[in-house]
Structure formats: structure tokens, C-alpha cells
Design a protein around this motif. Sequence first.
Motif, mmCIF file in Angstrom:
data_model
loop_
_atom_site.group_PDB
_atom_site.id
_atom_site.type_symbol
_atom_site.label_atom_id
_atom_site.label_comp_id
_atom_site.label_asym_id
_atom_site.label_seq_id
_atom_site.Cartn_x
_atom_site.Cartn_y
_atom_site.Cartn_z
ATOM 1 N N ILE A 187 0.835 -1.205 0.000
ATOM 2 C CA ILE A 187 0.000 0.000 0.000
ATOM 3 C C ILE A 187 0.868 1.254 0.000
ATOM 4 O O ILE A 187 0.434 2.323 0.436
ATOM 5 N N ARG A 190 -0.693 4.192 -1.853
ATOM 6 C CA ARG A 190 -1.812 4.776 -1.113
ATOM 7 C C ARG A 190 -1.327 5.636 0.037
ATOM 8 O O ARG A 190 -1.838 6.734 0.267
ATOM 9 N N GLU A 194 -1.918 9.594 0.612
ATOM 10 C CA GLU A 194 -2.483 10.128 1.841
ATOM 11 C C GLU A 194 -1.575 11.199 2.436
ATOM 12 O O GLU A 194 -2.055 12.228 2.939
#
Length: 294
Positions: A187, A190, A194
Motif C-alpha cells: 500500500i 496509497r 495520503e
Amino acid sequence: RVPKVGSILALGAANPVMHFSAMAGTTFTRSAAVPDLAHALSISTIGLQVFAIIPLMVLTVALAISLVDRLQKESALLDELFEQAPQAVVLTDPDNRVLRVNSEFTRVFGYNPQEAIGRRLEGLIVPDEARDEFHKHTELVATRGQRVDAEGVRQRKDGSILHTSIIRLPVALPGGQSVLYAIFRDITERKRAEEELRRSEAYLAEGQRLAHTGSWAYNPSGFFDHWSQEMFHIYGFDPAKGAPNLAEYLGTAHPEDREFIAGTIEEMVAQGVGCDIRKRILRLGGEVRILRCV
């Protein structure tokens, strides 16, 4: 299955036919000698034994072969599902020694099965700063039998760091043996997105603070989906209580402007149009401020 059953029946039928043929081909010769029948067996007894035992033996062997074949197919299917899983999967013993890894584990972390099997998992993919968290998860899974869902940093073979979502759970095997099943999903992108979003929001909040500009997003149900930090400062609302509802928002308007502001919001929602107005608000203590709303 039909050919298998047919072959089993044919093989079972061949045995009694063979024995009947052997018996039918037997010849007898008269003799004056008195036979010793102390150890003789009745032909009917032998025939019953042959008819009962041989087909049962054939059937038992055939069923055993069929069961083994089925187990082999199921094992092959499970192997394929493990190998083709879209996430990195690893099996370890309760001491965290690697028993098996799939191809996605090799792609993500860089270790092929020969390099991974037999080594401790923490020595392969867990950086030093994540060791305590890793051992805590192992305690929960191996000792308490709990499933762990978490996120953490892991390390590739080349030393590079990646962010992963982690699932670890115990799996009981026949005979009382247990293994630990772990799934890792990369991840990193991601987490990077973020972080960029948090940075952008921080820049926006700082820009609004310097410019004394706030922003909000209104939901027609009567609530604000977004209410920036600077809006709390402008209106005097307590950030700990969250964004106000429409009634609270209109309650801050100057009494002479309240009907106008409510009508403007209603028009914006109904017609999907924007606005560019000036209005007066009353802060706590009666202070009047003039705002421009765009």
C-alpha cells in the motif's frame, strides 16, 4: 466416473468367471485307494470364499485409488490457489520459520522459495524499527489464536522499505499441528497519496489562516460536510464540537441579513448556482463582522 465404475465391475466379474472356468476344466480319475480327507476342503466353501473375498478386495482397492485421486486433485487445486493468490502469502511455523511462500511474495519482497524457506520471517522482511510490533502480532496469533489486521512497514531483499497491509491468523492442521498464515499487500502508493493529501490540507489551512479566508461545503440535508479550521476562527465556533448545522450557521447572521442569507442558500441548492455576496455576522459577545461569501 462411469468408466471407472464399469472397469471395477468388469474386473470384479472376471474373478468368479475365471474360477468357474478352472473348476469346469477339472478332471477326475477313479482310484481304488482310500483318500485321506483329513485336510480336505469343500469346493463350495472355496467358491464362497473366492466369490466373497476377491470382489471385495478389488472393490476396496478401487475405492482407495479413487479416494487418493480425489485427494490429489484437491491438493493440486489448493496449491494453485495458494500460488496464484493476488497478495503476497507466506506460511510459517509458530516460531516464525518460513514453510512456504507464493510467487507474489517473491515479486513483492524479492526472495524466491529456496531463499525464504527455513529462515525466520522477521529476518527476511521486518526492519529493526518494526520488530517489537511484529513480535506483538506473533504473540496474539500463535499464543492467543487471534487474527491480526494491521498496517506496517516491511523491507525488501534490496533493503528498500514499503508500506503494507497485514493479515495474520492461525491455521489448525490435522494431528494438532498449527501454522501461521500471513498476507501482505503493498500500500506504498496509497500511503504516499495520503501523505500528499495531508500536506496539501496543511498548506491550505495555513493559507486560509494567513488570508483570513475560510471554506465550507454544505449538504442539502442540513449539515456541513466540510468546515475549515479558519471558519471556526471567523465565526467563533468551538472546533471540539465539530461543524455547525444550518440553523446554527444562520443563527450567527445579523438579524437584518438572516432572511436574505437563508434565501441565498436555498437558491444555491435548488438551482445549483454560486453567489457573491456580503453579509454581517454576530460573534459571541455581540461583535459584528462583515464577510464576503463567494
